[in-house]
Design a protein around this motif. Structure first.
Motif, PDB file in Angstrom:
ATOM      1  N   SER A 194       2.946  -3.295  -5.961  1.00  0.00           N
ATOM      2  CA  SER A 194       2.303  -2.972  -4.918  1.00  0.00           C
ATOM      3  C   SER A 194       0.650  -3.668  -5.135  1.00  0.00           C
ATOM      4  O   SER A 194      -0.004  -3.384  -6.199  1.00  0.00           O
ATOM      5  CB  SER A 194       2.622  -1.844  -5.008  1.00  0.00           C
ATOM      6  OG  SER A 194       2.146  -0.550  -6.356  1.00  0.00           O
ATOM      7  N   GLU A 195      -0.320  -3.187  -4.474  1.00  0.00           N
ATOM      8  CA  GLU A 195      -1.364  -3.796  -4.965  1.00  0.00           C
ATOM      9  C   GLU A 195      -2.435  -1.933  -4.741  1.00  0.00           C
ATOM     10  O   GLU A 195      -3.674  -2.187  -5.531  1.00  0.00           O
ATOM     11  CB  GLU A 195      -2.188  -4.432  -3.345  1.00  0.00           C
ATOM     12  CG  GLU A 195      -1.814  -5.628  -3.299  1.00  0.00           C
ATOM     13  CD  GLU A 195      -2.602  -6.569  -2.531  1.00  0.00           C
ATOM     14  OE1 GLU A 195      -3.081  -6.242  -1.330  1.00  0.00           O
ATOM     15  OE2 GLU A 195      -1.242  -7.311  -1.968  1.00  0.00           O
ATOM     16  N   PHE A 196      -1.887  -1.216  -4.328  1.00  0.00           N
ATOM     17  CA  PHE A 196      -2.678  -0.311  -4.277  1.00  0.00           C
ATOM     18  C   PHE A 196      -1.812   0.785  -4.278  1.00  0.00           C
ATOM     19  O   PHE A 196      -0.478   1.205  -3.014  1.00  0.00           O
ATOM     20  CB  PHE A 196      -3.684   0.253  -2.548  1.00  0.00           C
ATOM     21  CG  PHE A 196      -4.475  -1.163  -2.588  1.00  0.00           C
ATOM     22  CD1 PHE A 196      -5.579  -1.057  -3.403  1.00  0.00           C
ATOM     23  CD2 PHE A 196      -4.452  -1.491  -1.359  1.00  0.00           C
ATOM     24  CE1 PHE A 196      -6.762  -1.974  -3.282  1.00  0.00           C
ATOM     25  CE2 PHE A 196      -5.111  -3.086  -1.680  1.00  0.00           C
ATOM     26  CZ  PHE A 196      -6.603  -3.323  -2.916  1.00  0.00           C
ATOM     27  N   ILE A 197      -1.798   2.546  -5.038  1.00  0.00           N
ATOM     28  CA  ILE A 197      -0.991   2.964  -4.792  1.00  0.00           C
ATOM     29  C   ILE A 197      -1.975   4.428  -5.099  1.00  0.00           C
ATOM     30  O   ILE A 197      -2.795   4.854  -5.407  1.00  0.00           O
ATOM     31  CB  ILE A 197      -0.366   3.273  -6.338  1.00  0.00           C
ATOM     32  CG1 ILE A 197       0.483   2.408  -6.331  1.00  0.00           C
ATOM     33  CG2 ILE A 197       0.949   4.563  -6.604  1.00  0.00           C
ATOM     34  CD1 ILE A 197       0.944   1.927  -7.786  1.00  0.00           C
ATOM     35  N   VAL A 198      -1.374   5.663  -3.733  1.00  0.00           N
ATOM     36  CA  VAL A 198      -2.186   6.390  -3.864  1.00  0.00           C
ATOM     37  C   VAL A 198      -1.999   7.966  -3.763  1.00  0.00           C
ATOM     38  O   VAL A 198      -0.173   7.798  -4.092  1.00  0.00           O
ATOM     39  CB  VAL A 198      -2.671   6.617  -2.453  1.00  0.00           C
ATOM     40  CG1 VAL A 198      -3.749   8.053  -2.732  1.00  0.00           C
ATOM     41  CG2 VAL A 198      -4.358   5.303  -2.633  1.00  0.00           C
ATOM     42  N   GLY A 199      -1.661   9.167  -4.331  1.00  0.00           N
ATOM     43  CA  GLY A 199      -1.027  10.313  -4.754  1.00  0.00           C
ATOM     44  C   GLY A 199      -1.274  11.408  -5.197  1.00  0.00           C
ATOM     45  O   GLY A 199      -2.378  10.962  -6.190  1.00  0.00           O
ATOM     46  N   PRO A 200      -0.817  12.649  -5.078  1.00  0.00           N
ATOM     47  CA  PRO A 200      -0.726  13.645  -6.189  1.00  0.00           C
ATOM     48  C   PRO A 200      -0.726  13.152  -7.265  1.00  0.00           C
ATOM     49  O   PRO A 200       0.412  12.812  -7.584  1.00  0.00           O
ATOM     50  CB  PRO A 200      -0.258  14.615  -5.234  1.00  0.00           C
ATOM     51  CG  PRO A 200       0.858  14.219  -4.862  1.00  0.00           C
ATOM     52  CD  PRO A 200       0.347  12.828  -4.157  1.00  0.00           C
ATOM     53  N   ARG A 206       0.586  -0.860  -0.017  1.00  0.00           N
ATOM     54  CA  ARG A 206       0.436   0.032   0.245  1.00  0.00           C
ATOM     55  C   ARG A 206       0.598   1.144  -0.012  1.00  0.00           C
ATOM     56  O   ARG A 206       1.760   1.384   0.248  1.00  0.00           O
ATOM     57  CB  ARG A 206      -0.612  -0.314   1.474  1.00  0.00           C
ATOM     58  CG  ARG A 206      -2.399  -1.139   1.490  1.00  0.00           C
ATOM     59  CD  ARG A 206      -2.759  -0.928   1.975  1.00  0.00           C
ATOM     60  NE  ARG A 206      -3.741  -2.667   2.528  1.00  0.00           N
ATOM     61  CZ  ARG A 206      -4.809  -2.855   3.126  1.00  0.00           C
ATOM     62  NH1 ARG A 206      -5.312  -1.822   3.975  1.00  0.00           N
ATOM     63  NH2 ARG A 206      -5.674  -3.631   2.809  1.00  0.00           N
ATOM     64  N   VAL A 207       0.505   2.186  -0.808  1.00  0.00           N
ATOM     65  CA  VAL A 207       1.982   2.852  -1.613  1.00  0.00           C
ATOM     66  C   VAL A 207       1.045   4.644  -1.563  1.00  0.00           C
ATOM     67  O   VAL A 207       0.256   4.449  -2.106  1.00  0.00           O
ATOM     68  CB  VAL A 207       2.235   2.889  -2.519  1.00  0.00           C
ATOM     69  CG1 VAL A 207       3.512   3.749  -2.850  1.00  0.00           C
ATOM     70  CG2 VAL A 207       3.790   1.066  -3.161  1.00  0.00           C
TER      71      VAL A 207
END
Length: 273
Positions: A192-198, A145-146
């Motif tokens: 990764s399974e999930f990536i969140v970011g601007p 989870r990144v």
């Protein structure tokens, strides 16, 4: 329209034959990953003689990640580093276009079309890089989870501390992509399974993600033709969704943006569906 006058030297360098795979901003990570390197891959597939030098701006030579990724496709081909504002005379220029068609844009944004790519060429390009880093990918301790974090002095601020607080509760880890080697970035996105970011150039690495990966891009607004990253997602068949702070197509009047808790929670729910 602003016009910049080119400085012409009295005695420019002269090169008999050279290879050009340039793009409008090769020193930008997105254009490097999505345009220039894929074009060099196409040039290699065309078996352009390896003794023919490649033209590149000298800014590339100062980026460790760009130099590292360049070596995958360069082989023994020499590089001619071009300084800023330099004019070089080339007798026979071999120009290879990128398999991602994202420029030039129409001056009127209302006439701009969504980006397109050559899926076969881009999948071969992706597999070339994944194969090159196969051992590093296997050895990498994956961050499932990144959260793609930004430095406090970023030129595009937003309420990162609030967003990160929500994500840490859900097991995300903050990562500064610019601190990683190119191989580590590839392994990170692939594992990764999930990536969140601007929104930003770091999302260019989404091309290396697996089909089960889900990514959430945080931003103020976007326009229909600005499908830079959703276009790259098609190559690895992962998924990406945007979380807006403003209605789609509404330009921001400030330099940053702010996501409220409700917007963020709704978007995070999609990740775990």
């Amino acid at each position: 329209m602003y016009k910049r006058q080119l400085k012409v030297q009295k005695n420019p360098r002269n090169i008999g034959t050279a290879l050009f795979v340039g793009t409008r901003a090769p020193y930008n990570w997105y254009h490097w990953i999505a345009n220039l390197l894929p074009a060099l891959h196409v040039a290699n597939q065309a078996e352009i003689e390896e003794s023919i030098p490649l033209l590149l701006p000298e800014e590339i030579s100062t980026s460790p990640q760009m130099r590292e990724s360049l070596e995958i496709f360069l082989g023994n081909r020499p590089v001619v580093w071009l300084t800023k504002d330099e004019v070089v005379e080339v007798g026979n220029l071999l120009w290879v276009d990128s398999p991602v068609y994202d420029s030039p844009f129409a001056l009127d944004s209302a006439n701009r079309l969504p980006l397109m790519l050559h899926s076969t060429a881009m999948r071969e390009y992706r597999e070339k890089i994944l194969s090159h880093y196969s051992e590093e990918i296997r050895a990498f301790n994956p961050v499932k989870r990144v959260f793609l974090a930004r430095r406090p002095d970023s030129s595009r601020p937003y309420n990162q501390d609030e967003v990160l607080e929500h994500l840490l509760e859900r097991g995300f880890q903050a990562v500064f992509a610019e601190d990683l080697t190119f191989g580590q970035q590839v392994a990170l996105f692939h594992g990764s399974e999930f990536i969140v970011g601007p929104t930003g150039a770091a999302f260019s690495n989404i091309i290396f993600s697996k089909p089960e990966t889900r990514a959430l891009r945080l931003l103020d607004f976007s326009k229909p033709h600005e499908n830079f990253f959703s276009n790259l997602v098609l190559v690895g068949k992962s998924q990406i969704r945007d979380c807006y702070s403003l209605p789609t197509g509404t330009p921001s009047q400030v330099s940053g943006f702010s996501l409220n808790n409700r917007q963020l929670e709704r978007a995070i729910e999609w990740l775990f569906q």
